[in-house]
Enzyme design. Structure first.
Site, PDB file in Angstrom:
ATOM      1  N   HIS A   1     -16.928 -38.389  26.557  1.00 50.33           N
ATOM      2  CA  HIS A   1     -16.795 -37.168  25.750  1.00 50.33           C
ATOM      3  C   HIS A   1     -17.418 -36.005  26.526  1.00 50.33           C
ATOM      4  O   HIS A   1     -18.521 -36.142  27.069  1.00 50.33           O
ATOM      5  CB  HIS A   1     -17.507 -37.358  24.408  1.00 50.33           C
ATOM      6  CG  HIS A   1     -17.393 -36.161  23.527  1.00 50.33           C
ATOM      7  ND1 HIS A   1     -16.242 -35.856  22.838  1.00 50.33           N
ATOM      8  CD2 HIS A   1     -18.282 -35.171  23.232  1.00 50.33           C
ATOM      9  CE1 HIS A   1     -16.418 -34.742  22.162  1.00 50.33           C
ATOM     10  NE2 HIS A   1     -17.641 -34.296  22.378  1.00 50.33           N
TER      11      HIS A   1
ATOM     12  N   ALA B   1     -18.458 -33.963  36.828  1.00 47.51           N
ATOM     13  CA  ALA B   1     -19.549 -34.866  36.437  1.00 47.51           C
ATOM     14  C   ALA B   1     -18.990 -36.142  35.791  1.00 47.51           C
ATOM     15  O   ALA B   1     -19.496 -37.247  36.029  1.00 47.51           O
ATOM     16  CB  ALA B   1     -20.491 -34.143  35.470  1.00 47.51           C
TER      17      ALA B   1
ATOM     18  N   ASN C   1      -9.879 -39.057  34.771  1.00 45.06           N
ATOM     19  CA  ASN C   1     -10.949 -40.054  34.678  1.00 45.06           C
ATOM     20  C   ASN C   1     -10.450 -41.442  35.058  1.00 45.06           C
ATOM     21  O   ASN C   1     -11.162 -42.202  35.724  1.00 45.06           O
ATOM     22  CB  ASN C   1     -11.544 -40.066  33.262  1.00 45.06           C
ATOM     23  CG  ASN C   1     -12.571 -38.969  33.082  1.00 45.06           C
ATOM     24  OD1 ASN C   1     -13.701 -39.079  33.550  1.00 45.06           O
ATOM     25  ND2 ASN C   1     -12.165 -37.889  32.430  1.00 45.06           N
TER      26      ASN C   1
ATOM     27  N   ASP D   1     -17.410 -46.378  17.729  1.00 41.14           N
ATOM     28  CA  ASP D   1     -17.570 -47.009  16.413  1.00 41.14           C
ATOM     29  C   ASP D   1     -16.550 -46.406  15.457  1.00 41.14           C
ATOM     30  O   ASP D   1     -15.614 -45.733  15.890  1.00 41.14           O
ATOM     31  CB  ASP D   1     -19.024 -46.911  15.920  1.00 41.14           C
ATOM     32  CG  ASP D   1     -19.457 -45.471  15.684  1.00 41.14           C
ATOM     33  OD1 ASP D   1     -18.590 -44.575  15.628  1.00 41.14           O
ATOM     34  OD2 ASP D   1     -20.677 -45.243  15.550  1.00 41.14           O
TER      35      ASP D   1
ATOM     36  N   MET E   1      -6.415 -39.374  22.636  1.00 44.48           N
ATOM     37  CA  MET E   1      -6.610 -38.309  21.645  1.00 44.48           C
ATOM     38  C   MET E   1      -6.418 -38.769  20.204  1.00 44.48           C
ATOM     39  O   MET E   1      -6.118 -37.957  19.328  1.00 44.48           O
ATOM     40  CB  MET E   1      -5.669 -37.143  21.962  1.00 44.48           C
ATOM     41  CG  MET E   1      -5.949 -36.483  23.312  1.00 44.48           C
ATOM     42  SD  MET E   1      -7.669 -35.968  23.513  1.00 44.48           S
ATOM     43  CE  MET E   1      -7.692 -34.549  22.425  1.00 44.48           C
ATOM     44  N   ARG E   2      -6.594 -40.050  19.942  1.00 45.43           N
ATOM     45  CA  ARG E   2      -6.479 -40.540  18.564  1.00 45.43           C
ATOM     46  C   ARG E   2      -7.720 -41.335  18.192  1.00 45.43           C
ATOM     47  O   ARG E   2      -8.327 -41.987  19.043  1.00 45.43           O
ATOM     48  CB  ARG E   2      -5.235 -41.417  18.409  1.00 45.43           C
ATOM     49  CG  ARG E   2      -3.959 -40.604  18.493  1.00 45.43           C
ATOM     50  CD  ARG E   2      -2.740 -41.490  18.537  1.00 45.43           C
ATOM     51  NE  ARG E   2      -1.588 -40.697  18.942  1.00 45.43           N
ATOM     52  CZ  ARG E   2      -0.763 -40.086  18.103  1.00 45.43           C
ATOM     53  NH1 ARG E   2      -0.922 -40.209  16.799  1.00 45.43           N
ATOM     54  NH2 ARG E   2       0.244 -39.359  18.562  1.00 45.43           N
TER      55      ARG E   2
ATOM     56  N   GLY F   1      -5.155 -38.009  33.087  1.00 42.97           N
ATOM     57  CA  GLY F   1      -5.732 -39.242  33.607  1.00 42.97           C
ATOM     58  C   GLY F   1      -6.675 -39.074  34.778  1.00 42.97           C
ATOM     59  O   GLY F   1      -6.843 -39.995  35.579  1.00 42.97           O
TER      60      GLY F   1
HETATM   61  C1  GRF Z   1     -11.977 -35.619  29.441  1.00 46.44           C
HETATM   62  O1  GRF Z   1     -12.526 -34.321  29.534  1.00 46.44           O
HETATM   63  C2  GRF Z   1     -12.756 -36.475  28.503  1.00 46.44           C
HETATM   64  O2  GRF Z   1     -14.081 -36.107  28.385  1.00 46.44           O
HETATM   65  C3  GRF Z   1     -12.059 -36.284  27.187  1.00 46.44           C
HETATM   66  O3  GRF Z   1     -10.708 -36.115  27.513  1.00 46.44           O
HETATM   67  C4  GRF Z   1     -10.585 -35.590  28.821  1.00 46.44           C
HETATM   68  C5  GRF Z   1      -9.609 -36.455  29.568  1.00 46.44           C
HETATM   69  O4  GRF Z   1      -9.265 -35.901  30.800  1.00 46.44           O
HETATM   70  N1  GRF Z   1     -12.300 -37.414  26.314  1.00 46.44           N
HETATM   71  P1  GRF Z   1      -8.455 -36.747  31.864  1.00 46.44           P
HETATM   72  O5  GRF Z   1      -7.114 -37.112  31.234  1.00 46.44           O
HETATM   73  O6  GRF Z   1      -9.249 -37.954  32.216  1.00 46.44           O
HETATM   74  O7  GRF Z   1      -8.286 -35.813  33.010  1.00 46.44           O
END
Ligand code: GRF
Length: 213
Positions: free
Chosen positions: A129, A193, A32, A161, A110-111, A30
């Site tokens: 992504h 980033a 992000n 999508d 992840m789904r 988590g």
């Molecule tokens: C990130 O690298 C994102 O680009 C991908 O999954 C990862 C999630 O990382 N979709 P976090 O759980 O936010 O650390």
């Protein structure tokens, strides 16, 4: 380099209207979501995280939700590895609607998203992504980039999508691939980033909703 900000479809918000609300779906640590929640707490997001949902019972993102005072729930994901059955997605839709969210932010979920979730929030599900799409769709995109020998990698925020990592691009950030990089060092650079890009694009998307554009 960044691409211009998004235009969000949908209902209008007047300037006096409450800030749009979003739900977060994630399967992992988590980081992000943390970047989004910290921007929100700092008053820099102009949109509010209303609920955090995960298909992984012990996901760090659920703990983080609690730390930020945001309701956080585990949703049993059913028998498949890469998707959820309609009943599980229906439960997610129910909880998102109960939390009165206007849009959905995937943060390491992840789904693959299918019906009924995709249909409940058309053009209103964002994903981040870890590649410069359209290059390197799918899993471990940073490793794909390293193995391809590119000199530049990065991350992309896009609308979700019905296919994987193909939706409209809302913004990108670039990072260099440095001599001696491993998959881990490159992924770490991309994540730095990501933590700048995602809050910025989520803020712009929410602003688009407020403007009714
Ligand atoms: C990130 O690298 C994102 O680009 C991908 O999954 C990862 C999630 O990382 N979709 P976090 O759980 O936010 O650390």
């Amino acid at each position: 380099m960044t691409t211009p900000g998004p235009k969000a479809p949908g209902v209008s918000f007047s300037p006096q209207a409450p800030a749009p609300r979003f739900g977060v779906l994630g399967s992992g640590k988590g980081s992000n979501f943390r970047a989004l929640a910290e921007a929100w707490k700092a008053g820099a997001l102009r949109t509010e995280p209303a609920i955090v949902l995960s298909d992984m019972e012990n996901a760090g993102i659920l703990t983080l939700g609690g730390e930020f005072g945001i309701p956080a729930r585990f949703i049993p994901p059913g028998p498949f590895r890469t998707k959820m059955p309609p009943e599980a997605e229906g439960e997610i839709v129910r909880l998102l609607q109960e939390a009165r969210v206007d849009f959905v932010v995937l943060a390491g979920f992840m789904r693959v998203i299918k019906s009924p979730l995709l249909d409940a929030f058309p053009g209103r599900i964002l994903n981040i992504h870890p590649s410069l799409l359209p290059d390197f769709r799918g899993l471990e995109a940073w490793r794909q980039a390293l193995e391809a020998g590119v000199t530049e990698a990065g991350c992309t925020v896009h609308l979700v999508d019905s296919r994987v990592d193909t939706g409209k691009i809302l913004g990108q950030s670039r990072v260099p691939v440095l001599p001696g990089d491993t998959a881990e060092t490159l992924h770490a650079r991309i994540q730095v980033a990501e933590h700048e890009l995602y809050p910025r694009i989520v803020r712009e998307f929410a602003q688009g909703l407020r403007n009714g554009s």
